[in-house]
Motif scaffolding. Structure first.
Motif, PDB file in Angstrom:
ATOM      1  N   GLY A   1      -0.209  32.048  10.352  1.00 24.02           N
ATOM      2  CA  GLY A   1      -1.203  33.055  10.704  1.00 24.02           C
ATOM      3  C   GLY A   1      -1.291  34.215   9.736  1.00 24.02           C
ATOM      4  O   GLY A   1      -2.262  34.962   9.755  1.00 24.02           O
ATOM      5  N   ASP A   2      -0.289  34.398   8.872  1.00 23.26           N
ATOM      6  CA  ASP A   2      -0.335  35.472   7.882  1.00 23.26           C
ATOM      7  C   ASP A   2      -1.463  35.215   6.884  1.00 23.26           C
ATOM      8  O   ASP A   2      -1.731  34.073   6.515  1.00 23.26           O
ATOM      9  CB  ASP A   2       0.970  35.564   7.090  1.00 23.26           C
ATOM     10  CG  ASP A   2       2.120  36.169   7.879  1.00 23.26           C
ATOM     11  OD1 ASP A   2       1.883  36.667   8.992  1.00 23.26           O
ATOM     12  OD2 ASP A   2       3.252  36.129   7.375  1.00 23.26           O
ATOM     13  N   VAL A   3      -2.115  36.291   6.444  1.00 23.70           N
ATOM     14  CA  VAL A   3      -3.123  36.195   5.395  1.00 23.70           C
ATOM     15  C   VAL A   3      -2.513  36.831   4.143  1.00 23.70           C
ATOM     16  O   VAL A   3      -2.073  37.982   4.173  1.00 23.70           O
ATOM     17  CB  VAL A   3      -4.439  36.893   5.780  1.00 23.70           C
ATOM     18  CG1 VAL A   3      -5.422  36.862   4.624  1.00 23.70           C
ATOM     19  CG2 VAL A   3      -5.041  36.239   7.016  1.00 23.70           C
TER      20      VAL A   3
ATOM     21  N   ARG B   1      -4.720  31.849   4.250  1.00 32.25           N
ATOM     22  CA  ARG B   1      -4.152  31.951   5.603  1.00 32.25           C
ATOM     23  C   ARG B   1      -3.135  30.830   5.781  1.00 32.25           C
ATOM     24  O   ARG B   1      -3.433  29.655   5.626  1.00 32.25           O
ATOM     25  CB  ARG B   1      -5.215  31.841   6.688  1.00 32.25           C
ATOM     26  CG  ARG B   1      -4.598  32.033   8.084  1.00 32.25           C
ATOM     27  CD  ARG B   1      -5.581  31.917   9.243  1.00 32.25           C
ATOM     28  NE  ARG B   1      -6.747  32.730   9.058  1.00 32.25           N
ATOM     29  CZ  ARG B   1      -7.991  32.241   9.016  1.00 32.25           C
ATOM     30  NH1 ARG B   1      -8.218  30.956   9.142  1.00 32.25           N
ATOM     31  NH2 ARG B   1      -9.010  33.047   8.858  1.00 32.25           N
TER      32      ARG B   1
ATOM     33  N   GLY C   1      -2.118  25.769   4.141  1.00 28.99           N
ATOM     34  CA  GLY C   1      -3.018  26.697   4.803  1.00 28.99           C
ATOM     35  C   GLY C   1      -4.442  26.550   4.325  1.00 28.99           C
ATOM     36  O   GLY C   1      -4.833  25.513   3.788  1.00 28.99           O
TER      37      GLY C   1
ATOM     38  N   ALA D   1       0.503  37.847  11.042  1.00 31.78           N
ATOM     39  CA  ALA D   1       0.146  37.069  12.227  1.00 31.78           C
ATOM     40  C   ALA D   1       0.388  37.923  13.470  1.00 31.78           C
ATOM     41  O   ALA D   1       1.289  38.756  13.494  1.00 31.78           O
ATOM     42  CB  ALA D   1       0.999  35.813  12.289  1.00 31.78           C
TER      43      ALA D   1
END
Length: 95
Positions: free
Chosen positions: A6-8, A26, A44, A72
């Motif tokens: 979920g981290d960008v 992402r 991702g 996230a």
């Protein structure tokens, strides 16, 4: 920094020479493939300027070269349900 699902991330040349043109990425997951020390495989989506996913990719990058744009969301706590009442069982008619 080890990315989470979920981290960008902003991936630039500092992460790998293949990113002459920086991308937003992402993270779906960090792959557990064997690598050199300090390098990781990420799976991702490459994002466009609007933040929409355009391409699913696996990338090989240096962890220290990644810059986190947004993290996230924190996982939601699990809902605890009340215990169920036992169901009364009665014989069924057959035939």
């Amino acid at each position: 920094m080890l990315p989470r699902s979920g981290d960008v991330l902003h991936v630039t040349r500092a992460a790998s020479v293949q990113f002459l043109r920086p991308i937003m990425f992402r993270v779906i997951r960090v792959l557990d493939w064997p690598t050199y020390d300090g390098w990781i495989w990420l799976e991702g989506y490459e994002l466009n300027a609007s933040g929409d996913a355009v391409t699913r990719r696996s990338i090989f990058v240096q962890r220290e070269g990644l810059r986190q744009l947004s993290s996230a969301p924190e996982p939601r706590p699990h809902t605890v349900h009340a215990p169920r009442r036992p169901v009364s069982r009665t014989p069924a008619r057959v035939g």
